[in-house]
Scaffold this motif. Structure first.
Motif, short mmCIF file in Angstrom:
data_model
loop_
_atom_site.label_atom_id
_atom_site.label_comp_id
_atom_site.label_asym_id
_atom_site.label_seq_id
_atom_site.Cartn_x
_atom_site.Cartn_y
_atom_site.Cartn_z
N GLU A 76 0.44 -0.53 0.10
CA GLU A 76 0.22 0.13 0.27
C GLU A 76 0.50 1.55 -0.14
O GLU A 76 0.63 2.24 -0.59
CB GLU A 76 -0.85 -0.09 1.29
CG GLU A 76 -1.70 -1.29 0.89
CD GLU A 76 -2.30 -1.04 -0.10
OE1 GLU A 76 -3.03 0.05 -0.91
OE2 GLU A 76 -3.18 -1.96 -0.95
N VAL A 79 2.32 1.74 -3.37
CA VAL A 79 0.52 2.03 -4.47
C VAL A 79 0.74 3.75 -4.54
O VAL A 79 0.18 4.23 -4.95
CB VAL A 79 -0.26 1.32 -4.14
CG1 VAL A 79 -1.33 2.23 -4.30
CG2 VAL A 79 -0.24 0.17 -4.68
N ALA A 80 0.94 3.63 -3.15
CA ALA A 80 -0.09 5.32 -2.45
C ALA A 80 1.89 6.37 -2.97
O ALA A 80 1.78 7.49 -3.42
CB ALA A 80 0.50 5.60 -0.83
N ALA A 81 2.54 6.19 -2.90
CA ALA A 81 3.62 6.21 -3.59
C ALA A 81 3.85 6.73 -5.23
O ALA A 81 4.83 7.27 -5.80
CB ALA A 81 5.01 6.18 -3.13
N LYS A 82 2.99 5.82 -5.79
CA LYS A 82 2.77 5.85 -7.76
C LYS A 82 4.17 4.71 -7.90
O LYS A 82 4.63 5.36 -9.39
CB LYS A 82 2.30 7.00 -7.95
CG LYS A 82 1.50 7.69 -7.86
CD LYS A 82 1.44 8.47 -7.90
CE LYS A 82 -0.21 9.87 -7.84
NZ LYS A 82 -1.24 8.96 -7.23
N LEU A 83 4.51 3.82 -6.54
CA LEU A 83 5.22 3.20 -7.62
C LEU A 83 5.16 1.67 -8.06
O LEU A 83 6.25 1.23 -8.70
CB LEU A 83 6.71 2.56 -5.97
CG LEU A 83 7.67 3.99 -6.41
CD1 LEU A 83 7.77 3.99 -4.82
CD2 LEU A 83 8.42 4.80 -6.72
N GLU A 85 0.80 0.06 -9.62
CA GLU A 85 -0.55 0.37 -9.43
C GLU A 85 -0.63 -1.16 -9.78
O GLU A 85 -0.24 -1.65 -10.44
CB GLU A 85 -0.69 1.07 -10.31
CG GLU A 85 0.18 0.68 -11.93
CD GLU A 85 0.28 2.08 -13.09
OE1 GLU A 85 0.04 3.16 -12.58
OE2 GLU A 85 0.70 1.20 -14.27
N GLN A 86 -1.97 -0.92 -9.53
CA GLN A 86 -2.86 -1.72 -10.52
C GLN A 86 -2.84 -1.76 -11.92
O GLN A 86 -2.68 -1.32 -12.43
CB GLN A 86 -4.64 -1.29 -10.38
CG GLN A 86 -5.32 -3.18 -10.13
CD GLN A 86 -7.14 -2.36 -10.37
OE1 GLN A 86 -7.28 -0.99 -10.07
NE2 GLN A 86 -7.77 -3.14 -9.86
N THR A 94 -0.49 -6.57 -9.59
CA THR A 94 -0.19 -5.05 -9.34
C THR A 94 1.22 -5.36 -10.61
O THR A 94 1.97 -5.87 -10.81
CB THR A 94 0.37 -4.83 -8.12
OG1 THR A 94 -0.98 -5.21 -7.45
CG2 THR A 94 0.74 -3.93 -7.28
N THR A 97 5.67 0.94 -12.10
CA THR A 97 4.55 2.48 -12.48
C THR A 97 6.38 2.78 -13.18
O THR A 97 7.47 1.81 -12.44
CB THR A 97 4.00 3.35 -11.67
OG1 THR A 97 6.01 3.63 -10.92
CG2 THR A 97 3.22 3.21 -11.29
N ALA A 99 8.05 5.58 -12.38
CA ALA A 99 8.68 5.24 -11.16
C ALA A 99 9.63 4.45 -10.34
O ALA A 99 10.09 4.89 -9.49
CB ALA A 99 8.51 6.49 -10.56
N GLY A 100 8.53 3.98 -9.69
CA GLY A 100 8.76 1.96 -9.40
C GLY A 100 9.89 2.19 -10.63
O GLY A 100 11.02 0.97 -9.56
#
Length: 148
Positions: A76, A79-83, A85-86, A94, A97, A99-100
């Motif tokens: 979570e 996901v919140a850090a946008k690294l 995503e669904q 999952t 991204t 960025a991840g």
């Protein structure tokens, strides 16, 4: 006169692990990431950059020997850090991204540089022996944890 290296024990292995981990955590901290987040991102990369969320949680829980709720919290955070995503192709999955992916690649490259320094000059045959011993110890510990 010959010298014999002392036998390795769990404490020696733990000291090596924590020394290396401290170096890795320094890298991760410079990039705003934690060790648990790094392990989680790596699991997604190894899975091909997309993985079922439950599978990811099982994988990381097994790797870190921690509670499932801790790993779900880490997912979570990512996901919140946008690294992470669904995955739009499949909602139960999952994926990384951009960025991840960039964070993983950057920290992995910096960690690899540290590894080169730490393992420099150690003969390949010694590293192979150490790898076999550690795999055996890990397998035995995992079997005990599983109750077999």
């Amino acid at each position: 006169m010959t010298t014999t290296a002392p036998a390795v024990n769990g404490r020696d292995i733990a000291l090596a692990h924590y020394a290396g981990r401290a170096l890795l955590e320094g890298v991760l901290a410079r990039h705003g990431a934690t060790f648990h987040q790094s392990v989680t991102l790596r699991a997604v990369v190894v899975a091909g950059e997309s993985i079922g969320r439950d599978e990811l949680v099982r994988d990381v829980t097994g790797s870190l020997k921690t509670d499932e709720s801790v790993v779900r919290g880490v997912v979570e955070e990512l996901v919140a850090a946008k690294l992470l995503e669904q995955d739009p192709a499949e909602a139960s999955r999952t994926r990384l991204t951009d960025a991840g992916r960039e964070l993983h690649e950057t920290t992995a490259a910096e960690a690899a540089e540290i590894s080169v320094r730490l393992y420099a000059g150690i003969p390949a045959e010694d590293l192979a022996i150490a790898g076999r011993v550690l795999a055996l110890v890990t397998g035995r510990a995992n079997a005990e944890l599983a109750g077999t």
